[in-house]
Write a protein that holds these residues in place. Structure first.
Motif: not given
Length: 233
Positions: A121-122, A125-126, A128-129, A166, A169, A172-173
């Motif tokens: 998941f991290r 997120s990266t 997408i950032e 985005s 997320l 998935y979270h």
């Protein structure tokens, strides 16, 4: 002179229209390849990375995690059945000890799966950032009109890719939190067989991803909107 030409088995006289003989030329590149920029290539690469991360997610849940969860429940059921037929006069440690060791191992494996899902998941997120950062950079170098209105390949703009992806997320979270809750249910040896069975079923179904996960939505979008997506694996 004619003897030397004959030795190469070539024509001894020139053709009547030598200017008509032209060397074959390679086909021109497709329009998409002519207009592709660094932003196109980076966007495709980031989307491919997201796809790969979600595939690893499913492997962790449906292979590693599901195997550990089923084994945990089966071992606990075997222990209950063995204890029910073991005479009270016999020491039960011979039955309980090995089974508890297996159950503790399976619980540890589920905790490891959760740790790996958190890592996935991290990473998502990266990615997408990084895509959002690409939009900011494109605003500076290409202008807001190009980012917001220009189709990157088919109809979607770069900004639409970034703002829409985005949303991935969220399911998935929620799925991650659901798996954590299921492990907390399964780790207690006092849990009933019915509750264990329901927990394993929910683990395999991944209800939060059923309608909003990568396979449910984004694979089709990328196949339609990203040039050369089907050949990018």
């Amino acid at each position: 002179m004619s003897h030397r030409l004959a030795s190469f088995k070539g024509p001894s006289t020139p053709t009547s229209s030598p200017a008509q003989q032209r060397q074959p030329t390679s086909a021109p590149p497709s329009p998409s390849r002519q207009t592709e920029s660094t932003y196109h290539r980076k966007t495709r690469t980031l989307l491919q990375e997201l796809r790969s991360l979600t595939e690893t997610w499913d492997d962790l849940v449906l292979i590693d995690g599901l195997k550990a969860a089923k084994s945990l429940v089966d071992t606990r059921t075997d222990l209950d059945n063995a204890l029910s037929i073991t005479p009270n006069r016999l020491p039960r440690s011979r039955v309980v000890g090995p089974k508890l060791e297996i159950m503790d191992t399976r619980t540890a494996e589920l905790d490891t799966v959760i740790t790996k899902l958190e890592r996935q998941f991290r990473k998502m997120s990266t990615v997408i950032e990084n895509l959002e950062a690409l939009v900011i950079d494109a605003h500076k170098n290409k202008g807001s009109a190009w980012v917001q209105q220009e189709a990157l390949w088919v109809t979607w703009s770069l900004e639409k890719f970034a703002t829409s992806i985005s949303e991935l997320l969220v399911p998935y979270h929620r799925s991650l939190e659901n798996h954590k809750a299921l492990v907390d249910i399964l780790r207690f040896h006092s849990v009933s067989f019915e509750d264990s069975r329901d927990a394993v079923a929910s683990w395999a179904q991944q209800p939060w991803l059923e309608d909003s996960g990568w396979d449910a939505k984004w694979e089709d979008i990328c196949a339609a909107e990203v040039d050369r997506w089907s050949t990018s694996r």
